[in-house]
Design a protein around this motif. Structure first.
Motif, short mmCIF file in Angstrom:
data_model
loop_
_atom_site.label_atom_id
_atom_site.label_comp_id
_atom_site.label_asym_id
_atom_site.label_seq_id
_atom_site.Cartn_x
_atom_site.Cartn_y
_atom_site.Cartn_z
N PRO A 1 40.13 40.25 45.64
CA PRO A 1 40.19 41.81 45.65
C PRO A 1 41.34 42.24 44.83
O PRO A 1 41.20 43.22 44.11
CB PRO A 1 40.39 41.96 47.27
CG PRO A 1 40.01 40.95 48.06
CD PRO A 1 40.16 39.79 47.11
N ILE A 2 42.27 41.46 44.61
CA ILE A 2 43.44 41.70 43.56
C ILE A 2 43.09 41.85 42.43
O ILE A 2 43.36 42.74 41.69
CB ILE A 2 44.66 40.91 44.03
CG1 ILE A 2 45.21 41.02 45.42
CG2 ILE A 2 46.04 41.48 42.88
CD1 ILE A 2 46.22 40.08 45.85
N ILE A 3 42.44 40.72 41.99
CA ILE A 3 41.86 40.52 40.66
C ILE A 3 40.94 41.76 40.21
O ILE A 3 41.10 42.30 39.29
CB ILE A 3 41.22 39.06 40.54
CG1 ILE A 3 42.30 38.11 40.31
CG2 ILE A 3 40.53 38.98 39.03
CD1 ILE A 3 41.96 36.65 40.10
N LYS A 4 40.08 42.06 41.21
CA LYS A 4 39.10 43.16 40.74
C LYS A 4 39.83 44.49 40.82
O LYS A 4 39.42 45.09 39.65
CB LYS A 4 38.05 43.30 42.11
CG LYS A 4 36.93 42.11 42.02
CD LYS A 4 35.82 42.36 43.09
CE LYS A 4 34.97 41.25 42.96
NZ LYS A 4 34.02 41.53 44.19
N ILE A 5 40.77 44.74 41.51
CA ILE A 5 41.77 45.73 41.36
C ILE A 5 42.36 45.91 39.86
O ILE A 5 42.52 47.02 39.17
CB ILE A 5 42.72 45.94 42.63
CG1 ILE A 5 42.11 46.53 44.02
CG2 ILE A 5 43.91 47.10 42.18
CD1 ILE A 5 42.91 46.03 45.05
N CYS A 6 42.96 44.74 39.60
CA CYS A 6 43.72 44.82 38.19
C CYS A 6 42.69 44.87 37.21
O CYS A 6 42.96 45.81 36.21
CB CYS A 6 44.24 43.20 38.24
SG CYS A 6 45.72 42.97 39.27
N ARG A 7 41.33 44.41 37.04
CA ARG A 7 40.35 44.66 36.08
C ARG A 7 40.10 46.13 36.12
O ARG A 7 40.01 46.71 35.10
CB ARG A 7 39.05 43.83 36.35
CG ARG A 7 39.43 42.31 36.19
CD ARG A 7 39.70 41.81 34.72
NE ARG A 7 39.66 40.32 34.57
CZ ARG A 7 40.06 39.83 33.86
NH1 ARG A 7 40.92 40.66 32.82
NH2 ARG A 7 40.28 38.75 33.59
N ALA A 8 39.94 46.84 37.26
CA ALA A 8 39.66 48.31 37.29
C ALA A 8 40.81 49.05 36.72
O ALA A 8 40.35 50.15 36.05
CB ALA A 8 39.32 48.56 38.71
N ALA A 9 41.91 48.79 36.99
CA ALA A 9 43.02 49.50 36.73
C ALA A 9 43.42 49.52 35.23
O ALA A 9 43.94 50.13 34.61
CB ALA A 9 44.25 48.89 37.51
N GLN A 10 42.97 48.20 34.67
CA GLN A 10 43.31 47.92 33.19
C GLN A 10 42.39 49.00 32.46
O GLN A 10 43.09 49.56 31.19
CB GLN A 10 42.82 46.65 32.75
CG GLN A 10 43.76 45.53 33.09
CD GLN A 10 43.31 44.21 32.64
OE1 GLN A 10 42.45 44.15 31.85
NE2 GLN A 10 44.04 43.17 33.26
#
Length: 201
Positions: free
Chosen positions: A112-121
């Motif tokens: 979930p953290i990696i998915k959040i980071c990708r979306a935030a980018q």
């Protein structure tokens, strides 16, 4: 008294991080507001800003305090993950597979953290380096492991690391148990086989 205030600040920070994770997973990074994070943490917008100047900063904190910790990256000031370097230096299926399985065991927290980071980018350019920096550090660790073992020509080591982490990043961002017809054990087995072809002794 001072220690009580410190404990209270740490608790509030942890609650804000937990709330941000919960809201980002439920609603997505773009749709989540600072007010929603603060409310989910049982506090106020003003308190949020006392800890984090923006949504992007709380994502950076999730990377630094949770992603790095889960994947056993070294503490602040050092970018190496010694377990990955050692696994690559040994270069056996057993060592590479053990590292991959260990990461897979942490994946319910990490993914979930990696998915959040990708979306935030996509929304906050300030975060463009976030997860990519972590991937690049892991590539460097693989290259360091190969150099430690004296395996392969020096000019190919970084590229081999990039290929290995490209596979890792794609699979671990998207895979869920049973996806593509494989369970977790089989996924780890196949990824280990691929890494062994690229990196192994």
């Amino acid at each position: 008294m001072a220690s009580r205030r410190t404990a209270q600040r740490e608790m509030t920070r942890r609650l804000l991080l937990d709330a941000a994770m919960e809201r980002f997973v439920a609603s997505g990074y773009a749709a989540t507001t600072i007010d929603e994070i603060a409310s989910a943490a049982g506090t106020t917008r003003v308190t949020f800003y006392a800890y984090f100047p923006s949504k992007s900063e709380i994502v950076k904190a999730l990377i630094a305090e949770r992603l790095d910790g889960e994947l056993a990256r070294a503490p602040e000031g050092c970018t190496t993950a010694l377990a990955l370097i050692d696994a690559v230096a040994h270069g056996t299926r057993e060592h590479l597979g053990a590292w991959i399985r260990d990461v897979a065991a942490h994946w319910p927290t990490v993914q979930p953290i990696i998915k959040i980071c990708r979306a935030a980018q996509a929304i906050d350019p300030d975060l463009c380096a976030g997860i990519d920096t972590w991937i690049e550090q892991a590539i460097d660790d693989i290259s360091a492991g190969l150099a430690k073992a004296g395996r392969f020509e020096a000019e190919s080591r970084h590229f081999r690391g990039a290929l290995a982490m490209g596979q890792f990043d794609y699979v671990f961002q998207r895979w869920t148990d049973g996806m593509w017809g494989v369970d977790q054990e089989r996924m780890c087995e196949l990824l280990t086989h691929s890494w062994f072809q690229l990196l192994g002794e």
